[in-house]
Design a protein around this motif. Sequence first.
Motif, PDB file in Angstrom:
ATOM      1  N   GLY A   1      42.655  28.317 -17.229  1.00 52.20           N
ATOM      2  CA  GLY A   1      43.027  30.160 -18.127  1.00 52.20           C
ATOM      3  C   GLY A   1      43.083  29.188 -20.112  1.00 52.20           C
ATOM      4  N   LYS A   2      42.590  28.571 -20.063  1.00 57.18           N
ATOM      5  CA  LYS A   2      42.339  27.915 -21.789  1.00 57.18           C
ATOM      6  C   LYS A   2      41.274  29.111 -21.983  1.00 57.18           C
ATOM      7  N   THR A   3      39.846  29.998 -21.715  1.00 59.47           N
ATOM      8  CA  THR A   3      40.010  30.773 -22.348  1.00 59.47           C
ATOM      9  C   THR A   3      40.316  31.574 -23.626  1.00 59.47           C
TER      10      THR A   3
ATOM     11  N   VAL B 212      46.280  21.670 -23.432  1.00 58.40           N
ATOM     12  CA  VAL B 212      45.764  20.434 -22.922  1.00 58.40           C
ATOM     13  C   VAL B 212      46.025  21.164 -21.087  1.00 58.40           C
ATOM     14  N   THR B 213      45.104  21.741 -20.486  1.00 53.59           N
ATOM     15  CA  THR B 213      45.672  22.000 -18.805  1.00 53.59           C
ATOM     16  C   THR B 213      44.568  21.214 -17.980  1.00 53.59           C
TER      17      THR B 213
ATOM     18  N   SER C  45      49.907  30.216 -26.326  1.00 50.50           N
ATOM     19  CA  SER C  45      49.215  29.819 -27.137  1.00 50.50           C
ATOM     20  C   SER C  45      49.409  30.833 -28.108  1.00 50.50           C
ATOM     21  N   ILE C  46      49.044  32.014 -27.802  1.00 46.59           N
ATOM     22  CA  ILE C  46      48.303  32.855 -28.612  1.00 46.59           C
ATOM     23  C   ILE C  46      49.815  34.110 -29.128  1.00 46.59           C
TER      24      ILE C  46
END
Length: 123
Positions: free
Chosen positions: A82-84, A76-77, A63-64
């Motif tokens: 760790g989405k933050t 979406v997890t 994502s990063i």
Amino acid sequence: MSLETLLVDLRSDRSFMRDVAAWERTPPRPARYAPFPSALDQRLISILKARGIDQLYTHQAASIEATLRGENSVVVTATASGKTLCYNLPVLHTLLAKPAATALYLFPTKALAQDQLVAVNEL
């Protein structure tokens, strides 16, 4: 009431199950890790390592990397996965590179917004 009992009760409730499209049980699996994206500001990597984070989960790194390339990313997890870091690290990276830049965060609840503000301030 235990979680198992609750799930058995829900599964046997015909009224509840009418609204359920699928019921799956996913077995646990080991975490998958990836190195920090090479494009990520080294200062952020140093801060994370000082906090005991030596690597990212694969979904975070992917994502990063996508965000740093200017691509859109949707993550979406499960809770506490760790989405933050998926969105805060690219924002902080940009703010370090361009101090005049701004970011707009939109959250569905005040509580979540406050939790995220604490997370950013900690970094």
